[in-house]
Write a protein that holds these residues in place. Structure first.
Motif: not given
Length: 254
Positions: A113-125, A127-134, A162-166
């Motif tokens: 629980p919470g992975l979807l929210r964190v994933a959306n925040a990461f990809f937006a950070r 430069g890829h703000p497309m909602p993952l729910e879509d 992944t290095e940006q996530m790292f």
């Protein structure tokens, strides 16, 4: 014939004799960064080794055979039978999960629980703000357990993400880094960090959002614990981003 370099990761808890002798060994038995799980040895390899641009590389867990019922010879034969333009080959188990959920992030959120929210925040950070729910993932682009084998150009894109996530996760003061380091339930414990399960979904995200990569997936119903399910998603064009509004929601299992 494609050159194939497939490694099985030797962990600190896995006897070497339990690995498939048909694979090479990627030694992570020193367990330098247990918080990064398989990403740590894969990262070290990709950052330090010179890769053959025309070859395939893969890094599989010790449980690959248990989860897929596939051995090294079967993996190699399937890759060798791929078209020359293929960039990445998928060997994901758990096809029932890809049938039950719209995408791997929705599935991840159900398990962590919470992975979807964190994933959306990461990809937006990054430069890829497309909602993952879509997004809708299916058998042609779903990757679980990092069970994919790819040419260097795909691995470079994977490592770029992944290095940006790292970097974010290693930043002590970054609020998103704190969320990536938050422990989540895994195998009955709350020790594994959220970042581990987000990294596991990066390959699928790349295939969903980048039309430039050609993937081939093995559709084996021999996978342990799988349920045989099909949906109209399987017939959709293979190189375009897929969104919920573009598909019929009907799914059938038999």
């Amino acid at each position: 014939m494609h050159a194939v370099h497939t490694y099985q990761i030797l962990t600190h808890y896995t006897p070497r004799q339990d690995l498939d002798p048909g694979f090479d060994v990627l030694d992570n038995s020193s367990n330098e960064r247990p918080d990064w799980y398989e990403y740590w040895p894969i990262r070290k390899f990709l950052l330090n080794e010179t890769l053959d641009e025309n070859a395939f590389y893969g890094f599989l867990s010790p449980k690959f055979k248990l989860k897929t019922n596939l051995g090294a010879a079967e993996v190699r034969d399937f890759i060798q039978g791929s078209a020359p333009a293929t960039d990445v080959v998928l060997f994901s188990p758990s096809i029932h999960n890809s049938a039950f959920y719209w995408n791997v992030f929705e599935h991840g959120n159900a398990e962590h629980p919470g992975l979807l929210r964190v994933a959306n925040a990461f990809f937006a950070r990054i430069g890829h703000p497309m909602p993952l729910e879509d997004l809708v993932s299916d058998s042609r682009n779903t990757v679980y357990s990092n069970y994919f084998i790819a040419k260097p150009r795909f691995w470079r894109e994977w490592l770029r993400i992944t290095e940006q996530m790292f970097a974010i996760a290693e930043s002590a003061a970054d609020p998103l880094g704190i969320e990536l380091r938050t422990p989540t339930e895994y195998r009955g414990r709350h020790e594994a960090h959220m970042k581990v399960f987000l990294i596991e979904r990066v390959a699928t995200w790349i295939l969903l959002t980048d039309r430039g990569f050609a993937a081939r997936a093995i559709l084996s119903l021999r996978a342990r614990g799988s349920t045989s399910c099909r949906s109209p998603l399987f017939a959709m064009p293979s190189k375009s981003p897929i969104r919920l509004k573009d598909v019929d929601s009907t799914r059938t299992c038999f």
